[in-house]
Design a protein around this motif. Structure first.
Motif, PDB file in Angstrom:
ATOM      1  N   THR A 141       0.799  -1.234   0.000  1.00  0.00           N
ATOM      2  CA  THR A 141       0.000   0.000   0.000  1.00  0.00           C
ATOM      3  C   THR A 141       0.831   1.283   0.000  1.00  0.00           C
ATOM      4  O   THR A 141       0.276   2.354  -0.235  1.00  0.00           O
ATOM      5  N   ASN A 183       1.644  -8.360   5.356  1.00  0.00           N
ATOM      6  CA  ASN A 183       0.210  -8.516   5.637  1.00  0.00           C
ATOM      7  C   ASN A 183      -0.576  -7.523   4.781  1.00  0.00           C
ATOM      8  O   ASN A 183      -0.013  -6.802   3.958  1.00  0.00           O
ATOM      9  N   ARG A 184      -1.897  -7.499   4.954  1.00  0.00           N
ATOM     10  CA  ARG A 184      -2.778  -6.778   4.026  1.00  0.00           C
ATOM     11  C   ARG A 184      -2.446  -5.295   3.914  1.00  0.00           C
ATOM     12  O   ARG A 184      -2.444  -4.723   2.824  1.00  0.00           O
ATOM     13  N   ASN A 185      -2.137  -4.629   5.045  1.00  0.00           N
ATOM     14  CA  ASN A 185      -1.843  -3.191   4.985  1.00  0.00           C
ATOM     15  C   ASN A 185      -0.346  -2.894   5.083  1.00  0.00           C
ATOM     16  O   ASN A 185       0.064  -1.733   5.145  1.00  0.00           O
ATOM     17  N   SER A 228      -5.852 -12.351   4.796  1.00  0.00           N
ATOM     18  CA  SER A 228      -6.430 -11.022   5.047  1.00  0.00           C
ATOM     19  C   SER A 228      -6.945 -10.873   6.475  1.00  0.00           C
ATOM     20  O   SER A 228      -7.058  -9.756   6.980  1.00  0.00           O
ATOM     21  N   PRO A 275      -6.978 -12.329  -1.636  1.00  0.00           N
ATOM     22  CA  PRO A 275      -7.631 -11.818  -0.427  1.00  0.00           C
ATOM     23  C   PRO A 275      -9.102 -11.444  -0.638  1.00  0.00           C
ATOM     24  O   PRO A 275      -9.859 -11.344   0.322  1.00  0.00           O
ATOM     25  N   ASP A 276      -9.505 -11.247  -1.893  1.00  0.00           N
ATOM     26  CA  ASP A 276     -10.894 -10.851  -2.162  1.00  0.00           C
ATOM     27  C   ASP A 276     -11.866 -12.021  -2.030  1.00  0.00           C
ATOM     28  O   ASP A 276     -13.028 -11.835  -1.693  1.00  0.00           O
ATOM     29  N   ASN A 278     -10.663 -15.165  -0.535  1.00  0.00           N
ATOM     30  CA  ASN A 278     -10.091 -16.101   0.435  1.00  0.00           C
ATOM     31  C   ASN A 278      -9.813 -17.471  -0.175  1.00  0.00           C
ATOM     32  O   ASN A 278     -10.025 -18.510   0.469  1.00  0.00           O
ATOM     33  N   THR A 343     -11.525  -5.052  -5.572  1.00  0.00           N
ATOM     34  CA  THR A 343     -10.164  -5.569  -5.448  1.00  0.00           C
ATOM     35  C   THR A 343      -9.183  -4.402  -5.354  1.00  0.00           C
ATOM     36  O   THR A 343      -9.543  -3.255  -5.641  1.00  0.00           O
ATOM     37  N   ALA A 344      -7.959  -4.706  -4.945  1.00  0.00           N
ATOM     38  CA  ALA A 344      -6.956  -3.644  -4.787  1.00  0.00           C
ATOM     39  C   ALA A 344      -6.646  -3.003  -6.139  1.00  0.00           C
ATOM     40  O   ALA A 344      -6.355  -3.696  -7.110  1.00  0.00           O
ATOM     41  N   ASP A 362      -4.842   0.922   4.420  1.00  0.00           N
ATOM     42  CA  ASP A 362      -5.384  -0.251   3.745  1.00  0.00           C
ATOM     43  C   ASP A 362      -5.349  -0.054   2.234  1.00  0.00           C
ATOM     44  O   ASP A 362      -5.317   1.091   1.744  1.00  0.00           O
TER      45      ASP A 362
END
Length: 451
Positions: A141, A183-185, A228, A275-276, A278, A343-344, A362
């Protein structure tokens, strides 16, 4: 009793290989025995590490180009040793980083339409490892934050915009690091190591916040990735050399939440996580199959979905961000509902300086309902300007009084080291001088004896 089949919206998911006319042919994939994925893909390009004489190189091919790849096709070829890992920047589809046996990390800017001539000049060279660099991964991010890990058992986190290493984790791993995952962030990383331990690290505080020794009993390499929800999924080997998949709760890593036995193949299982949805995809070099599992928050947590079988064994694997998906090819109400979530996107949540100062952000999500359409050259221009300008700014700042005071500590260290070396040279000269006198005296004695 009638068997109850678990309900899942992914239960009937299946894989489909593209047709031959959409494939690439005659690519000399690298034969270096290193457990990286050997390829990386984004919505514009696929990059593949290849065999190269006189150094290291990788191909960058536009996704729309397919067919036979001529041996004279231009490569990215600036490393002096074999390339071991590559990773596309998540915030700029033109920028890719590479790690090599030559102990350096290089960041490259790919022309918008691909290479028309060999690219040997990187935008920036990052030097800070004493042994080969086998792991490269961008921060999810924060812009311009890049992590590298080498066979010196060291993790460096760089501000690519200035070419500086701002965090160096040197004494946390007693042996070779197998992989590193954000990790996610991007506030934490988890690592797997040859000492069979899984570690969760806060890189900015430079502390280990959770650790599990002997996560898998087998001697072969492991992999660990963040999910996530903050849990960790690992792949490894049992004492009997069976491949395993395990799930761990970071708050309590005494025992795994679940362990699944796979098979007895030798290839390391490389996990790719979405992650969207799993869903985790497991690929192994030398395998002819890709297995996928759904991760849920209810026991048994890891649910087998299906297996995609190929005709040829896999040499390398890459996972493309879903924003590169051609939505028109999957225009179906059920597919849109289940597989086209938010999604990202490519926009960064933080600047590098903000993350290093302690802020977290995030991922900025985008909707795929109508497909992703990037702005024309928008990201490329901004990031290109950022990387090049910040290098120029760094040079200008080096002459400023503030920067001189900031760099005074390294110069003091250098002076002390120089003084120490000069003393050693003087003592060696004195020793040589005394030995020369001793030799002359002995020669005189020899001449008297001879007479």
């Amino acid at each position: 009793m009638r068997r109850v089949v678990r309900q899942s919206k992914f239960r009937h998911v299946f894989g489909q290989a593209v047709k031959n006319d959409q494939c690439y042919d005659d690519i000399r994939v690298s034969r270096v025995t290193w457990d990286s994925s050997f390829c990386a893909v984004n919505p514009k390009f696929v990059a593949i590490i290849i065999e190269a004489s006189g150094g290291g190189a990788f191909l960058v091919l536009p996704l729309h180009k397919s067919g036979r790849i001529d041996k004279s096709y231009p490569t990215v070829c600036g490393h002096t040793g074999p390339v071991l890992d590559i990773d596309w920047c998540p915030h700029n589809d033109q920028v890719i980083a590479s790690g090599s046996e030559d102990c350096t990390v290089m960041v490259w800017q790919i022309p918008e339409n691909g290479l028309v001539s060999p690219l040997s000049e990187p935008v920036v060279v990052l030097e800070g490892h004493s042994k080969r660099v086998g792991i490269i991964t961008w921060h999810p991010t924060a812009r311009n934050v890049l992590l590298s890990a080498g066979c010196d058992n060291q993790i460096n986190i760089w501000n690519v915009g200035t070419g500086e290493v701002l965090i160096s984790l040197e004494d946390m791993h007693p042996d070779v690091i197998y992989n590193v995952s954000w990790n996610r962030n991007g506030s934490l990383i988890c690592t797997s190591c040859k000492d069979k331990s899984i570690r969760v690290i806060d890189p900015r505080k430079e502390t280990i916040i959770a650790e599990k020794e002997k996560a898998h009993d087998g001697a072969r390499p492991m992999r660990a990735i963040f999910l996530s929800d903050g849990n960790i999924l690992t792949t490894g080997f049992s004492r009997m050399s069976e491949r395993q998949l395990a799930l761990w709760n970071v708050q309590n890593m005494e025992e795994p939440m679940t362990v699944s036995e796979m098979d007895t193949s030798n290839g390391v299982l490389l996990p790719f996580y979405d992650p969207d949805t799993n869903v985790v995809y497991l690929c192994g070099k030398g395998d002819s199959s890709i297995r996928y599992f759904e991760i849920t928050d209810e026991a048994p947590y890891v649910h087998f979905l299906n297996t995609f079988v190929t005709k040829e064994p896999q040499r390398g694997m890459g996972y493309m961000p879903k924003r590169g998906l051609d939505v028109n090819k999957v225009r179906n109400s059920l597919i849109e509902l289940y597989f086209l979530p938010y999604t990202a996107g490519p926009d960064h949540a933080l600047e590098a300086e903000e993350w290093f100062e302690g802020k977290n952000g995030d991922p900025i999500l985008i909707s795929l309902k109508n497909g992703y359409v990037p702005g024309k050259n928008r990201e490329f221009k901004v990031v290109k300007k950022n990387i090049l300008d910040s290098k120029t700014n760094k040079n200008a700042e080096n002459s400023s009084p503030a920067n001189k005071s900031a760099s005074s500590t390294p110069s003091i260290k250098s002076e002390a080291k120089m003084e120490e070396i000069l003393k050693e040279i003087k003592s060696l000269k004195d020793l040589i001088s005394s030995q020369e006198k001793r030799i002359i005296k002995l020669e005189e004695q020899m001449s008297k004896v001879a007479i």
